[in-house]
Write an enzyme that holds these catalytic residues in place. Structure first.
Site, PDB file in Angstrom:
ATOM      1  CE  LYS A 143      -7.050   0.412  11.735  1.00 37.41           C
ATOM      2  NZ  LYS A 143      -6.699   1.753  12.237  1.00 37.41           N
ATOM      3  CG  ASP A 173      -2.998   2.380  12.991  1.00 39.23           C
ATOM      4  OD1 ASP A 173      -1.967   2.486  13.687  1.00 39.23           O
ATOM      5  OD2 ASP A 173      -3.950   1.636  13.294  1.00 39.23           O
ATOM      6  CE  LYS A 229      -6.198  -0.900  15.134  1.00 35.55           C
ATOM      7  NZ  LYS A 229      -5.653   0.472  15.281  1.00 35.55           N
TER       8      LYS A 229
END
Length: 217
Positions: A153, A89, A183
């Site tokens: 995200k 990430d 996300k």
């Protein structure tokens, strides 16, 4: 809704100890969370502990500010891959996004996507929605999708706020028709909040309070 399957069980606090990491790993295995999300230092240990289970290992890159160089992010990613990570990430270069320097933002992301995908890893991109306008959220999500990342995200969990349903709705609309998923991460403390994020379009949830969310705390 089986929320455990959506959850990246997260421990990213700077003072996390080995004992706390062990606890998170055990909780993830026992409750069949999707992922254990830990800082890069703990990747090798976590990967080894999760071998033979359905739970995967994830870590953060350029965290939490996104303001490191692309070369540094690439190095971090390669190290994490060598240590056994399954998903990374990365934090987008938020300052360049705010400045409208979209080519620089895209190049940074594409470099990480290439490294990750060449190794068969999942790449997520944190855009830090708390620091962006609605239009910037939409544009950033589109850049992430065009760069070929697997997920866009919402948040690091270390800025002024975490995810909101509105953020997720904007991001989901922006990546509709692409292979990029959404996300939601940061500020999810209950099953109701988690379900609201999923209903808004999130297919993965970054949660530090996972046990509470699934009703076991």
């Amino acid at each position: 809704m089986e929320l455990n399957k959506y959850i990246d069980h997260t421990l990213l606090s700077p003072d996390a100890t080995e004992t706390q990491v062990d606890t998170v790993i055990k909780q993830a295995i026992d409750n069949r969370f999707h992922t254990v999300m830990i800082n890069p230092y703990w990747v090798a240990k976590t990967h080894q502990a999760l071998e033979g289970t359905d739970v995967v290992t994830a870590t953060v890159i350029g965290f939490p500010l996104g303001a490191t160089t692309t070369a540094a992010k690439v190095f971090e990613t390669k190290q994490a891959i060598a240590d056994g990570v399954d998903e990374v990430d990365m934090v987008m270069n938020i300052g360049e996004m705010k400045a409208g320097h979209y080519t620089q933002v895209a190049d940074d992301i594409q470099a990480l996507v290439k490294v990750g995908h060449d190794a068969g890893k999942v790449v997520k991109v944190i855009i830090e929605t708390a620091l962006l306008t609605d239009d910037e959220i939409t544009k950033a999500s589109q850049i992430v999708a065009e760069a070929g990342a697997d997920f866009v995200k919402t948040s690091t969990g270390f800025s002024t706020r975490g995810a909101s349903v509105h953020d997720v709705e904007l991001m989901s609309a922006a990546v509709a028709g692409t292979t990029t998923q959404v996300k939601a991460s940061g500020g999810i403390h209950s099953a109701e909040e988690a379900e609201a994020m999923v209903n808004a379009g999130a297919t993965r949830l970054g949660v530090s309070h996972s046990m509470k969310v699934i009703g076991k705390e």
